[in-house]
Design an enzyme around this catalytic site. Structure first.
Site, PDB file in Angstrom:
ATOM      1  N   CYS A   1     -50.602   8.539 -72.756  1.00 52.67           N
ATOM      2  CA  CYS A   1     -52.504   9.356 -71.945  1.00 52.67           C
ATOM      3  C   CYS A   1     -52.173  10.267 -72.769  1.00 52.67           C
ATOM      4  CB  CYS A   1     -51.116   9.918 -70.645  1.00 52.67           C
ATOM      5  SG  CYS A   1     -52.115  10.553 -69.008  1.00 52.67           S
TER       6      CYS A   1
ATOM      7  N   CYS B   1     -50.693  17.642 -69.039  1.00 48.30           N
ATOM      8  CA  CYS B   1     -50.243  17.893 -67.696  1.00 48.30           C
ATOM      9  C   CYS B   1     -49.017  17.871 -67.436  1.00 48.30           C
ATOM     10  CB  CYS B   1     -50.525  16.649 -67.493  1.00 48.30           C
ATOM     11  SG  CYS B   1     -50.333  15.942 -65.132  1.00 48.30           S
TER      12      CYS B   1
ATOM     13  N   CYS C   1     -46.295  14.207 -66.258  1.00 49.13           N
ATOM     14  CA  CYS C   1     -45.361  13.444 -67.283  1.00 49.13           C
ATOM     15  C   CYS C   1     -44.354  14.168 -68.460  1.00 49.13           C
ATOM     16  CB  CYS C   1     -45.328  12.969 -67.652  1.00 49.13           C
ATOM     17  SG  CYS C   1     -46.395  11.032 -66.856  1.00 49.13           S
TER      18      CYS C   1
ATOM     19  N   CYS D   1     -54.607   8.354 -65.724  1.00 50.39           N
ATOM     20  CA  CYS D   1     -52.877   8.485 -65.472  1.00 50.39           C
ATOM     21  C   CYS D   1     -52.798   6.954 -65.664  1.00 50.39           C
ATOM     22  CB  CYS D   1     -53.224   8.383 -63.999  1.00 50.39           C
ATOM     23  SG  CYS D   1     -51.308   9.348 -63.907  1.00 50.39           S
TER      24      CYS D   1
ATOM     25  N   PHE E   1     -31.615   9.869 -41.497  1.00 44.78           N
ATOM     26  CA  PHE E   1     -33.164   9.329 -42.967  1.00 44.78           C
ATOM     27  C   PHE E   1     -33.510   8.511 -42.929  1.00 44.78           C
ATOM     28  CE2 PHE E   1     -29.560  12.075 -43.754  1.00 44.78           C
ATOM     29  CZ  PHE E   1     -29.481  13.340 -43.420  1.00 44.78           C
TER      30      PHE E   1
ATOM     31  N   ASP F   1     -31.148   8.038 -46.797  1.00 43.28           N
ATOM     32  CA  ASP F   1     -31.820   8.541 -47.466  1.00 43.28           C
ATOM     33  C   ASP F   1     -32.291   9.415 -47.618  1.00 43.28           C
ATOM     34  OD1 ASP F   1     -33.675   7.621 -49.517  1.00 43.28           O
ATOM     35  OD2 ASP F   1     -34.926   6.316 -48.174  1.00 43.28           O
TER      36      ASP F   1
ATOM     37  N   CYS G   1     -33.185  10.124 -54.387  1.00 43.15           N
ATOM     38  CA  CYS G   1     -34.222  11.309 -55.365  1.00 43.15           C
ATOM     39  C   CYS G   1     -33.755  12.409 -55.899  1.00 43.15           C
ATOM     40  CB  CYS G   1     -35.132  10.435 -54.059  1.00 43.15           C
ATOM     41  SG  CYS G   1     -35.227  12.107 -53.209  1.00 43.15           S
TER      42      CYS G   1
END
Length: 423
Positions: free
Chosen positions: A70, A76, A79, A154, A280, A348, A374
């Site tokens: 990219c 940015c 990433c 992107c 969740f 979750d 996550c």
């Protein structure tokens, strides 16, 4: 950061990068043994540190340093790791999970190999738009900054989203707002665009302009602050064979293949359980699949998501009953008595994890917990509570849903041996 060919600064310190940190920075050690963090540097590279503490790579680059795909990389903030060789990247991503478990005294946790996903597959993006000098900038914030990087491409987003970046700028221009937050979801029916912005009302002129824009660029739905203002087609997703239309801007997994991988791990872990609680649950990424073979109790505090799940379940074929309940599981986790009789619990939670619920589970008799996370730090914290209550960690699988970032999903399967009956 790429290797710098400029002349060395005779007053600067030169150090060698030894490792990669949690935020993808290269880590070197100064003469006092203190860590020095240098963005985009790789192990083995020599870096030059100036008096302000800023570093740059000097000398030859690390072998196999990757060419970032990219042009916005290093500017940015989306990433952090496009410069890493593939093997280094996979080890680093898996290592984020391993380190979190080790910090909680769970160094022996069986963390598997990273489940890899292809670039250009992220179906959900949250973008910021800002009007400056008559133009609309659209993109992500710069690294560790509130500055906005106006992106042209992107490499992690689905091509359909990248294609309409100019149209999304036009949308913000039509609304004539100073700043907006856009949640864009690619669906088979077209793009679902949810806008959060300070707009007093949608005039007929705005409505007409948006209709023309939607027709020309295959927008299925446009919503403002959670309220649909234009619907060309229902932006439904296929979740475990069930059509589900998320609420405007509602949470869904960012990559369909990641959701499928997580769902497969959960289903395998749950096995032939007949009574399952999905905590969740959101719009039902796991509930709808589990209900093929089990009675499901689905709980969440998001009433819009629960309404979506209820509607989808009512119109699906071949599902066992799904009991949908609104409940703030942070304030009121399921107590051990409420967990009695369940064969498995699926969690979750958001990034904060589910500590109170993990503590309640730790003193329950639920045989199987499938924990989708996550955030490996809160996953490891909650797994520590569960293991203290007698659960054994059978597997932890990291999943690279957020390519090139320092975020990693993981699915942990924990099992508690059945208690011996008293004679």
């Amino acid at each position: 950061m790429t290797p710098d060919d400029t002349a060395p600064d005779p007053g600067a310190r030169r150090l060698v990068i030894e490792a990669i940190g949690a935020r993808a920075d290269g880590i070197a050690r100064d003469a006092q043994g203190r860590a020095v963090f240098v963005p985009f540097a790789l192990p083995g590279e020599t870096v030059e540190i100036d008096d302000a503490g800023a570093g740059r790579v000097v000398g030859p680059p690390a072998p196999a340093r990757a060419a970032p795909p990219c042009p916005h990389f290093t500017v940015c903030g989306g990433c952090l790791a496009q410069h890493m060789p593939d093997a280094v990247y996979a080890d680093w991503k898996r290592g984020l999970v391993v380190a979190c478990f080790a910090e909680r005294g769970l160094a022996a946790a069986p963390v598997g190999a990273l489940v890899r996903l292809a670039g250009g597959t992220r179906r959900r993006a949250v973008l910021t738009a800002r009007r400056t000098q008559g133009a609309v900038a659209l993109g992500y914030h710069a690294r560790r900054s509130h500055d906005l990087v106006d992106i042209a491409v992107c490499c992690v987003l689905e091509p359909e989203i990248v294609r309409v970046l100019p149209a999304l700028r036009s949308l913000v221009a039509i609304l004539a707002v100073k700043e907006a937050r856009l949640t864009v979801l690619a669906t088979p029916a077209g793009l679902d665009v949810a806008v959060a912005a300070d707009l007093a009302r949608v005039t007929p002129e705005i409505s007409s302009a948006l209709a023309r824009l939607a027709e020309g660029h295959r927008f299925a739905r446009i919503s403002l602050d959670g309220n649909p203002i234009l619907v060309r087609a229902m932006p439904a997703l296929d979740i475990a064979g069930v059509a589900v239309t998320p609420p405007p801007g509602g949470f869904v997994q960012a990559v369909a293949a990641a959701e499928e991988a997580m769902r497969g791990l959960v289903q395998t872990g749950v096995g032939n359980a007949r009574r399952v609680a999905d905590l969740f649950c959101g719009v039902g990424a796991f509930s709808l699949a589990l209900a093929r073979t089990a009675r499901v109790r689905a709980l969440d505090s998001d009433k819009a998501a629960l309404a979506t799940l209820s509607h989808a379940a009512r119109h699906a074929q071949g599902l066992k009953p799904i009991e949908v309940l609104a409940r703030d599981l942070f304030r009121e986790p399921l107590a051990p008595g409420e967990l009695a009789g369940l064969d498995a619990v699926v969690l979750d939670p958001p990034r904060a994890g589910a500590e109170a619920q993990a503590q309640a589970l730790s003193v329950s008799d639920v045989p199987l917990v499938a924990y989708v996370s996550c955030n490996p730090a809160t996953l490891a914290r909650d797994a520590r509570h569960l293991t203290a209550g007698g659960y054994a960690i059978e597997a932890v699988t990291p999943i690279d849903q957020f390519l090139y970032s320092d975020h990693v999903e993981a699915v942990a399967i924990l099992r508690k041996p059945a208690r011996r009956r008293r004679r």
